[in-house]
Scaffold this motif. Structure first.
Motif, PDB file in Angstrom:
ATOM      1  N   THR A   3       0.849  -1.184   0.000  1.00  0.00           N
ATOM      2  CA  THR A   3       0.000   0.000   0.000  1.00  0.00           C
ATOM      3  C   THR A   3       0.886   1.235   0.000  1.00  0.00           C
ATOM      4  N   PRO A   4       0.638   2.200  -0.900  1.00  0.00           N
ATOM      5  CA  PRO A   4       1.501   3.390  -0.932  1.00  0.00           C
ATOM      6  C   PRO A   4       1.360   4.209   0.349  1.00  0.00           C
ATOM      7  N   ASP A   5       2.440   4.858   0.752  1.00  0.00           N
ATOM      8  CA  ASP A   5       2.399   5.737   1.909  1.00  0.00           C
ATOM      9  C   ASP A   5       1.454   6.904   1.637  1.00  0.00           C
ATOM     10  N   HIS A   6       0.774   7.318   2.692  1.00  0.00           N
ATOM     11  CA  HIS A   6      -0.216   8.392   2.579  1.00  0.00           C
ATOM     12  C   HIS A   6       0.397   9.696   3.090  1.00  0.00           C
ATOM     13  N   ILE A   7       0.481  10.694   2.234  1.00  0.00           N
ATOM     14  CA  ILE A   7       1.032  11.999   2.583  1.00  0.00           C
ATOM     15  C   ILE A   7      -0.116  13.000   2.660  1.00  0.00           C
ATOM     16  N   LEU A   8      -0.221  13.705   3.775  1.00  0.00           N
ATOM     17  CA  LEU A   8      -1.224  14.765   3.927  1.00  0.00           C
ATOM     18  C   LEU A   8      -0.524  16.112   3.817  1.00  0.00           C
ATOM     19  N   VAL A   9      -0.926  16.918   2.841  1.00  0.00           N
ATOM     20  CA  VAL A   9      -0.360  18.256   2.629  1.00  0.00           C
ATOM     21  C   VAL A   9      -1.366  19.285   3.129  1.00  0.00           C
ATOM     22  N   VAL A  10      -0.932  20.139   4.072  1.00  0.00           N
ATOM     23  CA  VAL A  10      -1.805  21.176   4.628  1.00  0.00           C
ATOM     24  C   VAL A  10      -1.204  22.537   4.291  1.00  0.00           C
ATOM     25  N   ASP A  11      -1.804  23.240   3.333  1.00  0.00           N
ATOM     26  CA  ASP A  11      -1.290  24.545   2.903  1.00  0.00           C
ATOM     27  C   ASP A  11      -2.445  25.310   2.271  1.00  0.00           C
ATOM     28  N   ASP A  12      -2.565  26.604   2.610  1.00  0.00           N
ATOM     29  CA  ASP A  12      -3.675  27.380   2.062  1.00  0.00           C
ATOM     30  C   ASP A  12      -3.389  27.922   0.669  1.00  0.00           C
ATOM     31  N   ASP A  13      -2.183  27.691   0.152  1.00  0.00           N
ATOM     32  CA  ASP A  13      -1.823  28.116  -1.195  1.00  0.00           C
ATOM     33  C   ASP A  13      -2.225  27.015  -2.183  1.00  0.00           C
ATOM     34  N   ARG A  14      -3.220  27.335  -3.037  1.00  0.00           N
ATOM     35  CA  ARG A  14      -3.748  26.332  -3.961  1.00  0.00           C
ATOM     36  C   ARG A  14      -2.672  25.817  -4.916  1.00  0.00           C
ATOM     37  N   GLU A  15      -1.783  26.709  -5.369  1.00  0.00           N
ATOM     38  CA  GLU A  15      -0.735  26.298  -6.304  1.00  0.00           C
ATOM     39  C   GLU A  15       0.214  25.292  -5.656  1.00  0.00           C
ATOM     40  N   ILE A  16       0.585  25.547  -4.412  1.00  0.00           N
ATOM     41  CA  ILE A  16       1.474  24.613  -3.718  1.00  0.00           C
ATOM     42  C   ILE A  16       0.789  23.275  -3.516  1.00  0.00           C
ATOM     43  N   ARG A  17      -0.490  23.294  -3.133  1.00  0.00           N
ATOM     44  CA  ARG A  17      -1.214  22.031  -2.947  1.00  0.00           C
ATOM     45  C   ARG A  17      -1.258  21.234  -4.251  1.00  0.00           C
ATOM     46  N   THR A  18      -1.543  21.928  -5.349  1.00  0.00           N
ATOM     47  CA  THR A  18      -1.622  21.243  -6.642  1.00  0.00           C
ATOM     48  C   THR A  18      -0.257  20.701  -7.052  1.00  0.00           C
ATOM     49  N   LEU A  19       0.784  21.530  -6.912  1.00  0.00           N
ATOM     50  CA  LEU A  19       2.139  21.119  -7.289  1.00  0.00           C
ATOM     51  C   LEU A  19       2.573  19.896  -6.502  1.00  0.00           C
ATOM     52  N   LEU A  20       2.427  19.950  -5.177  1.00  0.00           N
ATOM     53  CA  LEU A  20       2.881  18.837  -4.342  1.00  0.00           C
ATOM     54  C   LEU A  20       2.017  17.602  -4.540  1.00  0.00           C
ATOM     55  N   GLY A  21       0.719  17.817  -4.699  1.00  0.00           N
ATOM     56  CA  GLY A  21      -0.165  16.678  -4.916  1.00  0.00           C
ATOM     57  C   GLY A  21       0.210  15.901  -6.169  1.00  0.00           C
ATOM     58  N   GLU A  22       0.415  16.618  -7.268  1.00  0.00           N
ATOM     59  CA  GLU A  22       0.754  15.958  -8.535  1.00  0.00           C
ATOM     60  C   GLU A  22       2.144  15.330  -8.466  1.00  0.00           C
ATOM     61  N   TYR A  23       3.104  16.066  -7.901  1.00  0.00           N
ATOM     62  CA  TYR A  23       4.476  15.571  -7.865  1.00  0.00           C
ATOM     63  C   TYR A  23       4.590  14.322  -6.995  1.00  0.00           C
ATOM     64  N   LEU A  24       4.018  14.354  -5.802  1.00  0.00           N
ATOM     65  CA  LEU A  24       4.141  13.220  -4.890  1.00  0.00           C
ATOM     66  C   LEU A  24       3.367  11.999  -5.402  1.00  0.00           C
ATOM     67  N   GLN A  25       2.256  12.231  -6.083  1.00  0.00           N
ATOM     68  CA  GLN A  25       1.543  11.114  -6.691  1.00  0.00           C
ATOM     69  C   GLN A  25       2.392  10.465  -7.780  1.00  0.00           C
ATOM     70  N   GLN A  26       3.110  11.283  -8.541  1.00  0.00           N
ATOM     71  CA  GLN A  26       4.009  10.746  -9.567  1.00  0.00           C
ATOM     72  C   GLN A  26       5.120   9.904  -8.948  1.00  0.00           C
ATOM     73  N   GLN A  27       5.471  10.205  -7.698  1.00  0.00           N
ATOM     74  CA  GLN A  27       6.525   9.460  -7.003  1.00  0.00           C
ATOM     75  C   GLN A  27       5.972   8.207  -6.314  1.00  0.00           C
ATOM     76  N   GLY A  28       4.691   7.946  -6.489  1.00  0.00           N
ATOM     77  CA  GLY A  28       4.113   6.708  -5.968  1.00  0.00           C
ATOM     78  C   GLY A  28       3.403   6.821  -4.634  1.00  0.00           C
ATOM     79  N   TYR A  29       3.197   8.038  -4.133  1.00  0.00           N
ATOM     80  CA  TYR A  29       2.518   8.220  -2.861  1.00  0.00           C
ATOM     81  C   TYR A  29       1.020   8.452  -3.064  1.00  0.00           C
TER      82      TYR A  29
END
Length: 242
Positions: A3-29
């Motif tokens: 099961t992939p590790d679950h990363i929770l990103v908490v940030d009020d900046d929508r761009e940062i949330r989108t960037l990290l969400g897409e990038y970390l998903q690409q890394q298998g999380y």
């Protein structure tokens, strides 16, 4: 299949949330992104993240408040996102129990390396040294530690002030009484990060905790030094619910 590790990103900046969400998903999380403390609490209630990426500057409860709240009930690794140059937030975050911090602006690759580091070090500990949830009441040698409120009460009924570092170290000892803990194990349990300059600081932190417990520096009765190995919490510990 793992099961992939679950990363929770908490940030009020929508761009940062989108960037990290897409990038970390690409890394298998598996990634969940939320904008504030309300979203964090809702996610933690329904699932157990393996790492929380927590911005300091948030609407409503800020990241430091949320870090303190998380540490009162969980040992989940927390990586703080701080403004570059804001050293106070970094120090306070680590005192409250954060495992690491990354200064903005940052490279997603740098954050990925920090995530891998805290996960690796947290999982390198033997099962019987994994941190317990920070809850319950612990009694030893006349002292009482309430882990939920982080209050330490002396045998005379006086509440002794503890820093975040004091609390985490004492909690480790009461979780593992009468067991020799090496400096490396204490570093892992305290920080879940590369030891670096912190290795000898453990001795200073133990000395400070002994002072909080009114220990005789030359002949401590509760936290004893085991020459060439580390430290042992020699008091009998009674643990119970609040």
């Amino acid at each position: 299949m793992n099961t992939p590790d679950h990363i929770l990103v908490v940030d009020d900046d929508r761009e940062i949330r989108t960037l990290l969400g897409e990038y970390l998903q690409q890394q298998g999380y598996r990634v969940t992104t939320v904008a504030d403390g309300r979203g964090l609490r809702a996610t933690v209630e329904t699932s157990r993240p393996d790492v929380i990426i927590l911005d300091v500057m948030l609407p409503g409860d800020d990241g430091l408040t949320l870090c303190r709240e998380l540490r009162a009930r969980s040992g989940v690794p927390i990586i703080m996102l701080t403004a570059r140059g804001d050293e106070t937030d970094r120090i306070v975050g680590l005192e409250l129990g954060a495992d690491d911090y990354v200064a903005k602006p940052f490279s997603p690759r740098e954050l990925l390396a920090r995530i891998k580091s805290v996960l690796r070090r947290a999982r390198s500990l033997p099962d019987n040294l994994q941190g317990d949830d920070a809850s319950g009441v612990f009694r030893f040698a006349g002292w009482t530690l309430d882990a939920a409120t982080r209050n330490l009460t002396s045998p005379q009924g006086v509440v002794v002030a503890l820093s975040g570092t004091d609390f985490r170290l004492l909690k480790i000892f009461v979780d593992h009484p009468n067991r020799v803990l090496t400096r490396d194990q204490l570093i892992d349990l305290m920080l879940s990060r590369e030891a670096g300059p912190y290795d000898r600081a453990i001795d200073v932190q133990v000395s400070r905790l002994r002072q909080r417990l009114n220990e005789d520096a030359k002949d401590p009765a509760i936290i004893k030094t085991v020459r060439g190995q580390g430290y042992v919490f020699a008091a009998h510990v009674e643990a119970g619910a609040r």
